[in-house]
Design a protein around this motif. Structure first.
Motif, PDB file in Angstrom:
ATOM      1  N   THR A 114       0.839  -1.208   0.000  1.00  0.00           N
ATOM      2  CA  THR A 114       0.000   0.000   0.000  1.00  0.00           C
ATOM      3  C   THR A 114       0.875   1.260   0.000  1.00  0.00           C
ATOM      4  O   THR A 114       0.952   1.965  -0.999  1.00  0.00           O
ATOM      5  N   TRP A 115       1.564   1.502   1.107  1.00  0.00           N
ATOM      6  CA  TRP A 115       2.424   2.694   1.162  1.00  0.00           C
ATOM      7  C   TRP A 115       3.578   2.564   0.194  1.00  0.00           C
ATOM      8  O   TRP A 115       3.983   3.542  -0.445  1.00  0.00           O
ATOM      9  N   GLY A 116       4.112   1.355   0.095  1.00  0.00           N
ATOM     10  CA  GLY A 116       5.241   1.127  -0.801  1.00  0.00           C
ATOM     11  C   GLY A 116       4.898   1.455  -2.235  1.00  0.00           C
ATOM     12  O   GLY A 116       5.708   2.006  -2.974  1.00  0.00           O
ATOM     13  N   ALA A 117       3.639   1.147  -2.620  1.00  0.00           N
ATOM     14  CA  ALA A 117       3.228   1.417  -3.998  1.00  0.00           C
ATOM     15  C   ALA A 117       3.264   2.915  -4.278  1.00  0.00           C
ATOM     16  O   ALA A 117       3.619   3.351  -5.370  1.00  0.00           O
ATOM     17  N   THR A 118       2.904   3.721  -3.272  1.00  0.00           N
ATOM     18  CA  THR A 118       2.930   5.173  -3.445  1.00  0.00           C
ATOM     19  C   THR A 118       4.354   5.656  -3.711  1.00  0.00           C
ATOM     20  O   THR A 118       4.570   6.601  -4.461  1.00  0.00           O
ATOM     21  N   LEU A 119       5.321   4.991  -3.084  1.00  0.00           N
ATOM     22  CA  LEU A 119       6.707   5.452  -3.215  1.00  0.00           C
ATOM     23  C   LEU A 119       7.439   4.780  -4.367  1.00  0.00           C
ATOM     24  O   LEU A 119       8.319   5.380  -4.969  1.00  0.00           O
ATOM     25  N   MET A 120       7.092   3.523  -4.672  1.00  0.00           N
ATOM     26  CA  MET A 120       7.863   2.761  -5.665  1.00  0.00           C
ATOM     27  C   MET A 120       7.191   2.677  -7.024  1.00  0.00           C
ATOM     28  O   MET A 120       7.794   2.235  -7.988  1.00  0.00           O
ATOM     29  N   LEU A 121       5.918   3.040  -7.101  1.00  0.00           N
ATOM     30  CA  LEU A 121       5.180   3.058  -8.356  1.00  0.00           C
ATOM     31  C   LEU A 121       5.294   1.739  -9.145  1.00  0.00           C
ATOM     32  O   LEU A 121       5.751   1.726 -10.277  1.00  0.00           O
TER      33      LEU A 121
ATOM     34  N   GLY B  75      -2.564  11.562 -13.663  1.00  0.00           N
ATOM     35  CA  GLY B  75      -1.428  12.251 -13.056  1.00  0.00           C
ATOM     36  C   GLY B  75      -0.216  12.328 -13.968  1.00  0.00           C
ATOM     37  O   GLY B  75      -0.271  12.016 -15.151  1.00  0.00           O
ATOM     38  N   MET B  76       0.900  12.760 -13.377  1.00  0.00           N
ATOM     39  CA  MET B  76       2.103  13.034 -14.157  1.00  0.00           C
ATOM     40  C   MET B  76       3.113  11.901 -14.082  1.00  0.00           C
ATOM     41  O   MET B  76       4.100  11.916 -14.797  1.00  0.00           O
ATOM     42  N   TRP B  77       2.907  10.946 -13.185  1.00  0.00           N
ATOM     43  CA  TRP B  77       3.993  10.001 -12.884  1.00  0.00           C
ATOM     44  C   TRP B  77       4.105   8.875 -13.899  1.00  0.00           C
ATOM     45  O   TRP B  77       5.194   8.519 -14.322  1.00  0.00           O
ATOM     46  N   TRP B  78       2.965   8.267 -14.246  1.00  0.00           N
ATOM     47  CA  TRP B  78       3.010   6.970 -14.942  1.00  0.00           C
ATOM     48  C   TRP B  78       3.783   7.026 -16.244  1.00  0.00           C
ATOM     49  O   TRP B  78       4.611   6.174 -16.519  1.00  0.00           O
ATOM     50  N   TYR B  79       3.558   8.049 -17.056  1.00  0.00           N
ATOM     51  CA  TYR B  79       4.197   8.106 -18.370  1.00  0.00           C
ATOM     52  C   TYR B  79       5.700   8.290 -18.206  1.00  0.00           C
ATOM     53  O   TYR B  79       6.503   7.660 -18.878  1.00  0.00           O
ATOM     54  N   PHE B  80       6.050   9.182 -17.272  1.00  0.00           N
ATOM     55  CA  PHE B  80       7.452   9.456 -17.010  1.00  0.00           C
ATOM     56  C   PHE B  80       8.199   8.171 -16.679  1.00  0.00           C
ATOM     57  O   PHE B  80       9.284   7.918 -17.175  1.00  0.00           O
ATOM     58  N   PHE B  81       7.574   7.314 -15.857  1.00  0.00           N
ATOM     59  CA  PHE B  81       8.271   6.108 -15.427  1.00  0.00           C
ATOM     60  C   PHE B  81       8.139   4.958 -16.420  1.00  0.00           C
ATOM     61  O   PHE B  81       8.895   3.999 -16.332  1.00  0.00           O
ATOM     62  N   THR B  82       7.188   5.043 -17.372  1.00  0.00           N
ATOM     63  CA  THR B  82       7.214   4.028 -18.428  1.00  0.00           C
ATOM     64  C   THR B  82       8.375   4.315 -19.374  1.00  0.00           C
ATOM     65  O   THR B  82       8.919   3.406 -19.987  1.00  0.00           O
ATOM     66  N   GLU B  83       8.739   5.591 -19.511  1.00  0.00           N
ATOM     67  CA  GLU B  83       9.782   5.962 -20.456  1.00  0.00           C
ATOM     68  C   GLU B  83      11.180   5.832 -19.855  1.00  0.00           C
ATOM     69  O   GLU B  83      12.171   5.911 -20.558  1.00  0.00           O
ATOM     70  N   MET B  84      11.232   5.687 -18.533  1.00  0.00           N
ATOM     71  CA  MET B  84      12.513   5.812 -17.831  1.00  0.00           C
ATOM     72  C   MET B  84      13.362   4.542 -17.931  1.00  0.00           C
ATOM     73  O   MET B  84      12.846   3.442 -17.834  1.00  0.00           O
ATOM     74  N   PHE B  85      14.678   4.687 -18.093  1.00  0.00           N
ATOM     75  CA  PHE B  85      15.582   3.542 -17.989  1.00  0.00           C
ATOM     76  C   PHE B  85      15.602   3.074 -16.542  1.00  0.00           C
ATOM     77  O   PHE B  85      15.582   3.896 -15.622  1.00  0.00           O
ATOM     78  N   ASP B  86      15.722   1.763 -16.348  1.00  0.00           N
ATOM     79  CA  ASP B  86      15.575   1.212 -15.008  1.00  0.00           C
ATOM     80  C   ASP B  86      16.621   1.736 -14.015  1.00  0.00           C
ATOM     81  O   ASP B  86      16.321   1.894 -12.845  1.00  0.00           O
TER      82      ASP B  86
ATOM     83  N   PHE C 211      17.775   4.642 -13.701  1.00  0.00           N
ATOM     84  CA  PHE C 211      17.467   5.975 -13.177  1.00  0.00           C
ATOM     85  C   PHE C 211      16.272   5.965 -12.241  1.00  0.00           C
ATOM     86  O   PHE C 211      15.974   6.944 -11.590  1.00  0.00           O
ATOM     87  N   ARG C 212      15.546   4.859 -12.247  1.00  0.00           N
ATOM     88  CA  ARG C 212      14.259   4.802 -11.578  1.00  0.00           C
ATOM     89  C   ARG C 212      14.312   5.193 -10.101  1.00  0.00           C
ATOM     90  O   ARG C 212      13.568   6.092  -9.679  1.00  0.00           O
ATOM     91  N   PRO C 213      15.194   4.565  -9.291  1.00  0.00           N
ATOM     92  CA  PRO C 213      15.195   4.920  -7.859  1.00  0.00           C
ATOM     93  C   PRO C 213      15.448   6.404  -7.633  1.00  0.00           C
ATOM     94  O   PRO C 213      14.780   7.032  -6.807  1.00  0.00           O
ATOM     95  N   PHE C 214      16.371   6.974  -8.397  1.00  0.00           N
ATOM     96  CA  PHE C 214      16.682   8.391  -8.211  1.00  0.00           C
ATOM     97  C   PHE C 214      15.449   9.255  -8.479  1.00  0.00           C
ATOM     98  O   PHE C 214      15.080  10.111  -7.673  1.00  0.00           O
ATOM     99  N   PHE C 215      14.787   9.000  -9.614  1.00  0.00           N
ATOM    100  CA  PHE C 215      13.648   9.863  -9.944  1.00  0.00           C
ATOM    101  C   PHE C 215      12.437   9.591  -9.058  1.00  0.00           C
ATOM    102  O   PHE C 215      11.655  10.499  -8.790  1.00  0.00           O
ATOM    103  N   LEU C 216      12.326   8.349  -8.574  1.00  0.00           N
ATOM    104  CA  LEU C 216      11.247   8.084  -7.600  1.00  0.00           C
ATOM    105  C   LEU C 216      11.467   8.954  -6.374  1.00  0.00           C
ATOM    106  O   LEU C 216      10.524   9.556  -5.838  1.00  0.00           O
ATOM    107  N   MET C 217      12.746   9.039  -5.952  1.00  0.00           N
ATOM    108  CA  MET C 217      13.061   9.859  -4.788  1.00  0.00           C
ATOM    109  C   MET C 217      12.756  11.323  -5.096  1.00  0.00           C
ATOM    110  O   MET C 217      12.112  12.010  -4.301  1.00  0.00           O
ATOM    111  N   VAL C 218      13.184  11.787  -6.275  1.00  0.00           N
ATOM    112  CA  VAL C 218      12.963  13.189  -6.637  1.00  0.00           C
ATOM    113  C   VAL C 218      11.470  13.508  -6.655  1.00  0.00           C
ATOM    114  O   VAL C 218      11.024  14.501  -6.069  1.00  0.00           O
ATOM    115  N   PHE C 219      10.678  12.651  -7.282  1.00  0.00           N
ATOM    116  CA  PHE C 219       9.239  12.917  -7.387  1.00  0.00           C
ATOM    117  C   PHE C 219       8.567  12.913  -6.018  1.00  0.00           C
ATOM    118  O   PHE C 219       7.669  13.707  -5.756  1.00  0.00           O
TER     119      PHE C 219
END
Lengths: 638, 420
Positions: free
Chosen positions: B251-258, B266-277, B279-287
């Motif tokens: 539940t909470w993890g899904a909010t943070l790890m997508l 929202g703005m998140w899903w497309y950004f993370f479908t396009e992202m190289f794996d 970079f993912r943790p860094f941008f999850l943290m940034v978002f």
């Protein structure tokens, strides 16, 4: 010395940094002046900007058929490999088709019932060793009850588990005269002969579904909706006994004449949708290179390829239409006009149009009736090779275009080349709407002076722009449109259309006259209602046009032409007679179809009730209120 | 201008009018929820996200009732609190019953919003009550998710209840409601600070008279303590319900790890479908951190009117939260009704309105073109969600401007207010 120098250097940098964040009053002043200058620049030239936008938009619509604007079609999906196979359809199969033709013609001439006919078709398909079945359907609509029986058969794929399927179909009634009753005898015979022929080969990786639908469009609609398990009010249909996998592509054969000279391609689907362009391109390539049949768009002969069949329009001097470019322009303009005619009302151009709502790409191959030279041999080879091409697909058609404007069989415009025409007109409407809104918010302080021209020193006061009254008028008008639609689509109205349509017109004409009694705003500090209504009306119209461009470009283009200038010039008048005259013109534009296009009303309501085409409700609930609101703007007190 | 509280209207007719109008609105919503219309929205991604969808909730309940850990799969991501609620107290087996429950929830939410309005104005009833209720009950961004039985409707009602409790100075209730809300949606944690500031000050409009906060901020510490206590207790209760700790990453993890990239508004899903794996943790943290950075500046700037700060932050949450539905920006849009004193200072309300109109028409159209007809692709839908984000962004920028602009008041002839 050593100690002093660095501090002064640091101090300089620090001072600079400090000053960075601060904006001097002088700079602020300049910002304000610059902003005012640009706002004044735009607002003073607003009318000019609008006129330019309108001009470019309308000119753009006119240059769409220019031969130099478009580009050649090309195959995008590499897997398709059209016209790369040997075909096996031969004169034996043509003979089989001829034998079927004799039977089918007898069925037609003896006026046999649908059920009997379907029984015979089922037996014939079964004789090839293919599982075949029939399906009864009944549509109850405002026009009474329409029923019939479809026949279909499924050839299980010898090479695959049958998760995907291709449909080959022929409707009983041909598209000639929009389904006026000409029987598609050779189309049905071709499908019957193909069923026996295709069974003999083992390269099919997809199930092949043969559908011989009853009627013109309604039979296929019933078959498709029960295949996909959708329900529709007013439709009662037998469940299908045989089913197959997901249908990806479909080919509809319409061949009713004695022979054909060209194959015409029809592609417009319901509600402004289009099939993937790769399907048309494959059929075009195959017909040209495998079967040797010239391919045309609709039934329009290209003046360059068929100079003999070309007739110059009477209004054009010979010297001008001798220019090749002019002839190409006229030919492509004819194609575009035909396309718009099929697309804007959402009805599509034939049986293939019903497939797209279930995400199936489909076209109709139409044999242009002629005394020769092509017949069953050519159409059989075309269909066989097209099937082989579609059989190659590993995923749905997706590579090529879904948004295109076909100006010739091998010539088209991409979305970026045709969309801006309607969008620019909608932007012009939006500019006028926003301009009216800004004007409504200000009043000149010496408004009452009778000088005419305002002196330069005149001051402006802002005033209130109440929107509740306007919103209630708009909601009332759209609700009124919904009521009009309920009336127009009732069976009572349809059966007495000749008497009831003028009455409906008069009622709809008189009702908005209530706007005459809306009192004008007494205070000068409140913007008059007609300005706010005009703003809301123009902004809403602009939004509707730009959104519709992506659903149905032809409808958006028609709306842009019909609504563009009339809505912008709507304005109140101090004379009662002028007000009534202006309103009458708008009411005629909004409701004229009740008087002059009763046949169209019947067709549109039929398409709504049977095929779920949303053109009829759109006209009543969106178009009519928008134009009537422009009329109310004229009626309101200035 | 309502910087000063309006005199309480003592005449009963407006009050009766409100009761009648409110009942009519509630009846209209009930009728709407019982028509077949809601079945069209069952699988629509605009109105329910993977974290709030009713179908996922039903699946979780089914697994739970059959003694299978609902959190062992990847589909059920709602809080164990909702699970226990729907398996014991509120059976949601029948669709009409569930529709009524969701409508009732919205009616409660609307009444809460009216109460917030009344306590902001310090009156017992006003003429605007009906309008405020209508702004909540007739807002399509709110009633469409509610018709689709998205649990985001409950989050909205909890959010409004927390704000109302804070307006009424009820510390324990406020803090408890907030910690329940955080259980349901982790991102709501950014609303804790404004709600507590509201608790220690007052809900009345001070937009016209900005001043540093008068009360001592030390009062916040016990509130934070209480909040932590409730949160720990609720975590323990959730763990007992779920039988293990696995609910936290789901539940909470899904909010943070997508983990679920189902498209939404929202703005998140497309950004993370396009992202190289990598970079993912860094941008999850940034978002995720990006959501937090708004809290302090907004609360500092509007320290004299924490309700306004809460309103701005709700708008920001509606744009930038990881799994939004339409009801998140919808709550912000409805709350505009609470601040009539800012209307006359808005700079571009008609532009915002038109952007919203375009976005509201484009999103379902592009979704249909992509997912149903297959003629478009993901870029189409993402473009329309960008228009939606611009619309919400324009609304927030205008709310910030007009909220600050109230303090300056009417400008004399020849003067202009500019932003530096």
């Amino acid at each position: 010395m050593e100690q002093e120098r660095p501090p002064s250097k640091w101090k300089n940098i620090l001072d600079k940094l400090r000053n960075l964040g601060q904006i001097s009053p002088d700079k602020t002043r300049r910002t304000i002046l610059r902003r005012r200058y640009y706002v004044a620049l735009i607002s003073r030239r607003l009318t000019l900007i609008e006129i330019i936008l309108f001009l470019i938009g309308y000119l753009w619509l006119l240059v769409l058929p220019l031969p130099r604007l478009g580009q050649r079609t090309y195959m995008d999906e590499n897997a398709l490999q059209p016209a790369q196979v040997n075909t096996y359809w031969n004169w034996d199969d043509v003979h089989a088709a001829d034998n079927y033709l004799d039977h089918v013609e007898r069925l037609r001439d003896n006026n046999i019932t649908s059920a009997k006919r379907a029984e015979w078709l089922q037996t014939e398909l079964g004789k090839h060793g293919i599982s075949a079945s029939t399906q009864n359907y009944t549509f109850s609509t405002s026009f009474g009850i329409v029923n019939g029986t479809n026949t279909y058969a499924i050839l299980a794929s010898p090479r695959h588990s049958g998760t995907e399927a291709i449909v080959i179909s022929a409707s009983w009634i041909s598209r000639i005269g929009e389904g006026n009753g000409t029987v598609n005898v050779r189309g049905v015979s071709t499908v019957l002969a193909l069923a026996g022929f295709l069974k003999r080969y083992s390269h099919w990786g997809k199930d092949i579904v043969f559908v011989l639908s009853d009627g013109y469009l309604e039979g296929m609609q019933a078959w498709l909706s029960s295949y996909h398990g959708t329900s529709q009010s007013g439709l009662k249909v037998d469940p299908l006994e045989l089913t197959s996998g997901v249908i990806w592509t479909a080919l509809n054969i319409d061949y009713s004449g004695h022979s054909f000279s060209h194959l015409g391609i029809f592609f417009e689907a319901l509600n402004g949708r289009l099939p993937n362009q790769d399907l048309m391109n494959s059929a075009d390539t195959i017909a040209r290179y495998t079967a040797g049949v010239p391919v045309i768009l609709y039934d329009h002969l290209d003046p360059e390829e068929e100079p003999a069949a070309y007739e110059a329009p009477w209004w054009l001097p010979k010297a001008i239409h001798d220019i090749k470019e002019v002839r190409s322009y006229l030919y492509q303009a004819k194609n575009v006009a035909r396309h718009i005619g099929y697309q804007y009302n959402g009805r599509g151009s034939g049986v293939h149009g019903l497939f797209r709502q279930f995400r199936i790409d489909a076209i109709t191959l139409y044999g242009i009736p002629a005394m020769g030279p092509h017949g069953f041999h050519a159409i059989g080879r075309t269909v066989e090779s097209t099937l082989r091409t579609m059989n190659n697909l590993l995923e749905r058609l997706h590579a090529s275009f879904f948004f295109y404007l076909q100006t010739g069989p091998r010539q088209f415009l991409k979305i970026g080349l045709y969309l801006p025409s309607a969008i620019l007109i909608s932007v012009a409407l939006m500019f006028r709407g926003l301009g009216t809104w800004v004007n409504a918010g200000w009043i000149s302080a010496n408004h009452n002076s009778k000088d005419g021209a305002l002196s330069k020193e005149s001051t402006w006061r802002s005033r209130k722009r109440p929107i509740t009254g306007t919103l209630s008028v708009m909601i009332a008008m759209h609700a009124f449109g919904a009521a009009l639609f309920a009336l127009v689509s009732s069976s009572w109205f349809i059966s007495n259309i000749e008497t009831l349509a003028p009455i409906a017109f008069l009622t709809a004409f008189v009702l908005p006259l209530f706007a005459l009694v809306i009192p004008s705003t007494k205070s000068e500090d409140v913007a008059p209602m007609h300005m706010i209504l005009k703003t809301a009306n123009l902004c809403l119209t602009s939004t509707v046009i730009s959104i519709i461009t992506l659903m149905n470009f032809s409808l958006a283009a028609v709306l842009a032409v019909v609504l563009g200038i009339p809505l912008v010039i709507s304005s109140p008048s101090s004379k009662m007679s002028v007000r009534i005259a202006k309103y009458s013109a708008y009411a005629l534009l909004a409701l004229g179809w009740l008087l002059f296009a009763q046949q169209e009303i019947v067709k549109s309501v039929w398409s709504w009730q049977v095929l779920l085409v949303w053109f009829a409700p759109f006209v009543c609930i969106v178009y009519v209120p928008l134009v009537l609101q422009a009329g109310i703007v004229c009626l309101l007190q200035p | 201008m309502s910087s000063k509280p309006q005199p309480p209207s003592s005449s009963p007719p407006p009050n009766n009018n409100f009761a009648v109008a409110f009942c009519a609105l509630a009846a209209a919503r009930t009728w709407l929820s019982l028509t077949g219309f809601s079945s069209l929205l069952d699988h629509n991604q605009l109105v329910s996200s993977p974290l709030t969808a009713f179908s996922n909730l039903k699946e979780g309940i089914f697994l739970f009732n059959h003694d299978i850990d609902p959190y062992s799969g990847g589909s059920f991501r709602q809080s164990p609190l909702l699970l226990s609620l729907f398996t014991t107290i509120l059976p949601s087996s029948s669709k009409p019953l569930a529709s009524l429950l969701w409508t009732l929830n919205d009616v409660v939410g609307a009444y809460t919003l009216v109460q917030i309005w009344r306590s902001r104005q310090n009156v017992t009833s006003s003429r605007r009550d009906t309008l405020v209720a209508a702004a909540y009950l007739l807002n399509p961004y709110l009633f469409l998710p509610s018709l689709a039985l998205s649990t985001s409707s409950f989050e909205n009602t909890l959010m409004l209840s927390a704000i109302l409790f804070a307006c009424k100075r009820k510390p324990s209730q406020t803090v408890f409601t907030l910690s329940v809300l955080v259980q349901l949606s982790l991102t709501s944690i950014i609303m804790v600070l404004p709600a507590m500031l509201l608790l220690i000050t007052d809900p009345h409009s001070h937009l016209a008279s900005p001043q540093p906060i008068q009360t001592s901020l030390r009062k916040l510490w016990p509130l934070f303590g209480e909040f932590s206590l409730y949160t720990i207790v609720l975590i323990l209760i959730s763990t007992v319900i779920a039988g293990s700790w696995t609910w936290i990453p789901q539940t909470w993890g899904a909010t943070l790890m997508l983990p679920d990239l189902t498209p939404n508004t929202g703005m998140w899903w497309y950004f993370f479908t396009e992202m190289f794996d990598h970079f993912r943790p860094f941008f999850l943290m940034v978002f995720s951190v990006h959501l937090l950075i708004y809290v302090a500046p907004v609360c500092l700037k509007f320290q004299y009117d924490p309700l306004y700060a809460a309103y701005i932050l709700l708008g920001i949450l509606g744009i930038f939260k990881p799994y939004p539905t339409l009801s998140d920006p919808g709550l912000f849009v409805s709350m505009i009704a609470l601040f009539p004193e800012t209307y006359q200072y808005m700079r571009h309300p008609i532009v915002t309105l038109l952007l919203h109109l375009h976005a509201a028409l484009l999103m379902p159209l592009f979704y249909d073109l992509w997912v149903v007809q297959g003629a478009g692709n993901a870029n189409f839908f993402y473009a329309s969600t960008l228009v939606f984000a611009c619309a919400n962004g324009a609304a927030i920028v205008d709310a910030l401007w007009s909220g600050l602009r109230v303090a300056i008041g009417e400008t004399p002839e020849g003067y202009v207010v500019v932003q530096e």
